[in-house]
Write an enzyme that holds these catalytic residues in place. Structure first.
Site: not given
Length: 844
Positions: A423-424, A509
């Site tokens: 989710g950065g 991620s």
């Protein structure tokens, strides 16, 4: 609060046959719930709430719960939810955890507005056919769905299909045609029912949708059109709307003759109450009104362009969009207006990144949730803000025009997030990934595991920037949350039947990048024994000190009204601790929109630092944890991050320099390196990403595929290869993969995050058999590694042997349905070697 969620195999935690599962942890009895042969415990706090004086501080481990009992039957609540959301999914798939509603928080839930999309909106529409609903809610929002969207029939009409379904349930097959099947189904194992359901859906034997019911107190007593005409529906104000190209996701991409298309439309609408002749005549007229002219088909506004698809696709998409969505919505709006019910209609038309799909079904969802990616551009970001305000305004006042702005869009800073999900570092939640399928599979294989996910702080609360944060070492708090969660596991997992010596950390991620940072620290060996990193490594992003982001931090604090006067004082953290969540969130949204700040882990050279130096330096010295791991990427990681606007050579170079430099830094060496990089990634679509697509541009500028290829290698492929090579050099066992299974959206290829549903065993029923088999194999590989530190335990499905990554034999496993095989890790060898040899210039 910092919350834990655990999914355990039945039997790993003491419980009786009928009682809810319970665990006693240091004087507190924690009660969970059963989910299909696994036990779930949710919302367990592992640290004190990071609010007030604890905001911007390292997590304070919660040693003991402050009660004798604790209800852990569900995920912990992050904030009060403003709307009663009903998700879509064609009545077959879906989950309340798919969408994070924290962007929509309001002050009270005393007045209920029901709110749904697709199948969820159709269900809401069915509820609105009942005047009794007026005692349960006062308003409704229907996105892309109405009660009259799908054809409606009685359940009896589907008797033969029902018999076919029951016949596929092994324990009930013998009574499938007996007319008495319910008792058997009540006792049938859930896996049998689920397997049979997917088989019937795959064979198109049965559509699971609401059915007509003429009995007393029926929810669905007649066809909606008849009820509309008589005014027999709830008098609730509502918003209802559709997207411009609703039908593209449902239209056939195979060539259809007129007769074939007619047959498809008849099959979707056939009923015993309507003669085949009347229906056939009606469909003939429909085909006249929707001619075989691509210029008037959907996606609308695209002229004669066919996107490499048959000409019948745009015609079918146009018919499906109007028949299932636009015509029903218009009928519902007109009927409400006729009988004096206040309503508001909309048509969502904001351009989307995949031209062949247009403004597709479900495209509006991230806008409504305030979660449009920064790459969408400021116009789309502004539209999202407006839509959130319209929705909230209607929720609180039954009028979308209350004249108030974003101050209702509150995010609660008590809900810290981790799974380790992606989710950065700005969005995400442990709710997003449901591990129950993995646990069930581990039981079936005879290698039971406990699946745990947890939350960590995000944005400025988890990754504060600036000189003051550096001086006070208020750094990398989100990663410290992750460590606190692992420490809690070490102290308490045995209460749940787990072994603290057999913990595997697992992330995707940003979550994988955080795990990669943990692996830079040999101390991590006391917290875990293995790791799985999906699409992320510690060296994925350019990394700087917090002090190097001082200018950006000042700009951010300057957007917080109560702290703006102190923004340039060098003393902002005390004010920030007392700022309202509303102020912090609004400033964050504004900062991300302007692109002047992103929150990420920072270098920290202090004592006991988590991130003491650039990963490439640490790798070269072998100063990292000796934990076995799996690490891999997807074929086209860069497509979701590349610009879809035309980029000249200088524009592309400027963008690449910008993401690898901090404000005010010298960029001479970086510019020279970037120029060479552009030579290694030529402006030739045939070698760009999505790979394996030749010269096809998907209606996008030629620079898109070049930009995608560079970003995919710079942020994902090159860092993963450096990690694998460094581990092999120092004798750490690891396994590498590249996920290449084809995906539905050609313009994005095998995009970032595409592998997640495969790993969780949650592919949609529309996925083909090869992909379903690949998902089973991947779940087995992941479980096998978790239980034995080797993905090849020969349990579960038969699958290729996955070789260890060796320095002199650099091989990885290509994960592709029908073509899972071992390949050499040498694709784009020269370009990736250049990236890794210049890692220091690129701040990696």
């Amino acid at each position: 609060m910092l919350l834990f969620h655990l999914v355990c195999a039945l039997g790993t935690v003491a419980s009786s046959v009928h009682a809810l599962p319970e665990v006693k942890v240091r004087g507190t009895t924690i009660s969970g719930r059963d989910i299909s042969n696994v036990e779930f415990f949710g919302g367990i706090p592992f640290a004190e709430p990071p609010v007030g004086a604890l905001r911007l501080q390292p997590p304070v481990l919660k040693v003991q719960l402050n009660s004798t009992t604790f209800n852990a039957a569900d995920y912990g609540k992050s904030c009060i939810q403003p709307l009663f959301w009903t998700y879509g999914g064609a009545f077959i798939i879906g989950s309340s955890t798919l969408y994070n509603g924290t962007e929509l928080v309001q002050r009270s839930i005393q007045r209920v507005t029901i709110f749904g999309e697709s199948a969820g909106a159709m269900m809401t529409g069915v509820l609105l056919l009942n005047p009794k609903l007026e005692r349960l809610a006062r308003g409704a929002i229907l996105e892309s769905g109405s009660s009259n969207g799908p054809s409606s029939f009685s359940a009896a009409r589907n008797e033969r299909s029902w018999q076919n379904f029951v016949g596929k349930v092994p324990s009930c097959a013998s009574i499938a045609s007996s007319g008495s099947t319910f008792n058997c189904l009540q006792s049938a194992p859930a896996p049998e029912i689920i397997t049979a359901m997917f088989e019937t859906v795959t064979l198109a034997d049965l559509v699971w949708t609401p059915t007509l019911d003429t009995s007393r107190n029926s929810l669905y007593p007649d066809l909606p059109s008849r009820l509309y005409s008589k005014g027999r529906f709830a008098r609730l104000p509502f918003i209802a709307g559709t997207n411009r190209d609703e039908g593209t996701l449902f239209a056939s991409q195979q060539p259809l003759t007129d007769e074939a298309l007619k047959a498809v439309l008849i099959a979707a609408s056939a009923s015993s109450s309507v003669s085949a002749g009347a229906l056939g005549t009606t469909i003939d007229k429909v085909l006249e009104l929707y001619p075989a002219n691509p210029a008037v088909g959907s996606p609308y506004g695209t002229g004669e362009e066919l996107f490499g698809l048959p000409s019948s696709y745009k015609r079918h998409a146009s018919i499906m969009g109007d028949m299932t969505f636009d015509a029903p919505r218009r009928m519902w709006s007109q009927a409400a207006a006729k009988f004096g019910v206040k309503s508001y209609g909309y048509h969502f038309t904001d351009p989307q990144p995949v031209p062949a799909l247009g403004v597709a079904h479900a495209a509006e969802i991230p806008y409504v949730y305030g979660q449009v990616p920064p790459a969408a551009g400021p116009a789309s970001q502004n539209l999202s803000l407006a839509m959130v305000d319209y929705w909230i305004s209607f929720t609180v006042s039954l009028d979308p025009n209350d004249g108030k702005g974003v101050k209702h869009a509150i995010v609660c800073d008590e809900n810290m997030r981790e799974d380790s999900y992606g989710g950065g570092y700005a969005v995400g939640s442990s709710h997003l990934n449901n591990g129950s399928e993995i646990v069930q599979r581990s039981i079936q294989r005879g290698t039971p595991i406990i699946y745990v996910n947890f939350n960590y702080r995000l944005g400025p609360l988890g990754f504060p920037q600036g000189q003051e944060a550096d001086d006070q070492r208020a750094l990398n708090l989100g990663i410290k949350d992750q460590i606190a969660a692992l420490e809690w596991l070490q102290a308490n997992i045995h209460f749940f039947g787990g072994d603290k010596h057999k913990v595997t950390v697992f992330g995707e991620s940003a979550g994988a990048i955080m795990i990669g940072i943990l692996l830079l620290n040999p101390r991590s060996e006391r917290l875990a024994r293995g790791a799985i990193l999906q699409s992320g490594s510690s060296n994925g992003l350019a990394t700087f000190t917090a002090a190097q982001q001082e200018a950006s931090w000042k700009a951010y604090v300057g957007k917080i009204p109560s702290c703006a006067s102190a923004a340039a004082s060098g003393s902002t953290l005390s004010c920030f601790q007392n700022a309202t969540v509303e102020e912090i969130t609004t400033a964050l949204v504004q900062g991300l929109e302007l692109g002047d700040l992103y929150f990420a882990p920072t270098l920290d050279s202090g004592r006991n630092s988590l991130f003491p130096d650039l990963p490439s330096r640490i790798y070269s010295k072998g100063h990292f944890a000796r934990l076995p791991f799996i690490a891999g990427t997807n074929l086209d990681e860069g497509t979701q991050f590349a610009s879809q606007q035309p980029l000249a050579e200088e524009d592309l170079k400027a963008m690449l320099v910008a993401i690898n430099a901090y404000p005010g830094s010298s960029t001479g060496a970086l510019e020279t390196t970037t120029s060479k990089l552009l030579e290694l990634y030529p402006a030739d679509p045939a070698v760009g990403s999505p790979y394996r697509t030749g010269d096809e541009l998907f209606g996008l500028p030629a620079s898109y595929k070049r930009h995608s290829s560079i970003l995919g290698d710079m942020i994902f492929e090159a860092p993963r290869r450096m990690l694998s090579q460094s581990a092999a050099k120092f004798g750490v066992r690891s396994y590498a993969y590249q996920f290449t299974d084809p995906q539905a959206i050609a313009g994005q290829g095998v995009y970032h995050t595409a592998e997640i549903p495969y790993v969780y065993g949650q592919l949609p029923q529309t996925a083909n058999g090869a992909s379903q088999n690949l998902s089973l194999a991947m779940v087995d590989y992941w479980i096998s590694f978790t239980t034995s530190l080797d993905p090849n335990d020969r349990k579960g499905v038969k699958r290729p042997t996955w070789p260890q990554y060796e320095f002199k034999n650099q091989k990885l496993l290509q994960l592709e349905g029908g073509n899972t095989t071992v390949v050499l890790d040498r694709f784009r060898k020269e370009a990736i070697e250049f990236l890794n040899s210049n890692a220091l210039v690129l701040s990696r």
